[in-house]
Scaffold this motif. Structure first.
Motif: not given
Length: 394
Positions: A68-90
């Motif tokens: 019954g525990q939750k898994l926390r995923i810490n993320i810090d990732i940089t895309f040098a050539h992919l705009p934020c408006g294009y990017l989807s995170i699922d």
């Protein structure tokens, strides 16, 4: 008299009989050996003291029975050539839970072509277009009029549902389309998107990059999360990314993983993907990271326990353009599964008696060995000197 006898008898137990000063011979070689022995004693004493003062960590391995525990995923990732408006995170897992286009605890920071953060202020977000002044004024009036009418209810173009019957901006329309499982392929035909200049915004961000940072909370079961271009939606129980709005554009998926971890960091933890740079050799690349997570607990000297995870990773990459019949979606995918075993680390203090024993061994051992070396040097020198005195030395 009896006390005198007892005193004399006690002296018989002295294991360190003393010699008279007149019978001692101090030599230059003995002095050198003494100094070297003293230096060695100090060095080994400091080493033993440092070892005693450090914490000892005991690892244990057992079956993970937590539930019954939750898994926390810490993320810090940089895309040098992919705009934020294009990017989807699922994110999705084997239990069927899905998090589509996550934006709750995961933030996106726009970057310029050189990798520097861009301000998100409205003044700097305003797009510079080459429209005539009259047209711009007309649009501003229309916008002002709409802002002044908060009770308006604009069309969702057939994507209305019981929860959402009005779509007053372009993002509302896109979200309604996503829930319906429709492709968003003609933004110019949607009044809200045309009014907000959605296509111009996408074009303006074309040469930008994006930094995604924050955390995800998912069920503690196998699953995956990914970063890919295009609005994502569910269609016939299949996860789909709509790339039609980009008109066949090819994407550079070069990325730099600043940090990726599962849970809270503890002393000595190693996150194998931290500071990893992956430049794309081709456009439309698909990167897959297969992660094996090992649940871990760490208990410090204060009996405080941290519930976290370690992981190992295997990387695979391919071109998603469809060569050799492979195909796929360009992006970065993290596919994780959990080990049934758990590792437990416990901090303990080192034994003082062990430290004391070590110090005695160091002092006694060096003193004894130094005495043997000094005796060898002294007697060897005497033998050589006698031969010299007798004229037998060649």
């Amino acid at each position: 008299m009896q006390i005198r006898d007892v005193y004399d008898r006690l002296r018989q137990f002295d294991a360190y009989p003393k010699t008279l000063e007149d019978f001692r011979v101090k030599t230059f070689g003995g002095a050198i050996v003494t100094l070297v022995a003293a230096v060695l004693m100090v060095v080994l004493f400091v080493s033993e003291l440092n070892y005693y003062l450090t914490k000892e960590v005991h690892p244990e391995l057992f079956v993970d029975t937590s539930r019954g525990q939750k898994l926390r995923i810490n993320i810090d990732i940089t895309f040098a050539h992919l705009p934020c408006g294009y990017l989807s995170i699922d994110a999705m897992d084997v239990s069927g839970e899905q998090q589509i286009d996550v934006d709750t605890n995961l933030l996106k920071q726009r970057l310029d072509a050189s990798g520097e953060p861009l301000s998100e202020s409205p003044q700097e977000e305003k797009l510079v277009t080459n429209k005539p002044a009259e047209e711009e004024k007309k649009e501003e009036k229309e916008e002002t009029k709409e802002v002044l009418d908060p009770n308006r209810c604009e069309s969702c173009y057939g994507a209305e549902n019981d929860e959402k019957k009005c779509c007053n901006n372009c993002e509302d329309v896109r979200e309604a389309y996503r829930k319906k499982g429709w492709a968003f392929n003609d933004p110019e035909s949607i009044a809200q998107c045309k009014r907000e200049g959605w296509s111009e915004k996408m074009q303006a961000q074309k040469n930008e990059g994006c930094r995604a940072y924050g955390y995800l909370e998912v069920n503690k079961v196998a699953g995956n999360f990914h970063f890919a271009p295009g609005k994502s939606f569910q269609q016939h129980h299949v996860h789909v990314h709509d790339l039609q709005a980009f008109g066949g554009q090819k994407f550079n998926i070069s990325h730099h993983i600043n940090h990726l971890s599962f849970g809270t960091d503890y002393p000595g933890i190693v996150n194998p993907l931290d500071a990893m740079h992956e430049p794309a050799t081709q456009l439309q690349m698909m990167y897959q990271y297969f992660v094996k997570i090992v649940p871990t607990t760490y208990t410090n000297l204060n009996k405080e326990t941290v519930y976290t995870n370690q992981f190992s990773v295997t990387k695979h990459s391919k071109n998603a353009a469809g060569s050799m019949g492979e195909g796929g979606l360009p992006g970065v995918f993290f596919i994780y599964e959990l080990s049934p075993m758990m590792v437990k680390y416990t901090e303990t203090r080192r034994s003082f008696m062990h430290f004391l024993t070590g110090i005695c061994a160091i002092i006694g051992g060096i003193f004894t060995v130094a005495g043997l070396i000094d005796s060898l040097i002294y007697h060897s020198a005497n033998v050589i000197q006698k031969k010299i005195d007798l004229g037998k030395a060649s």
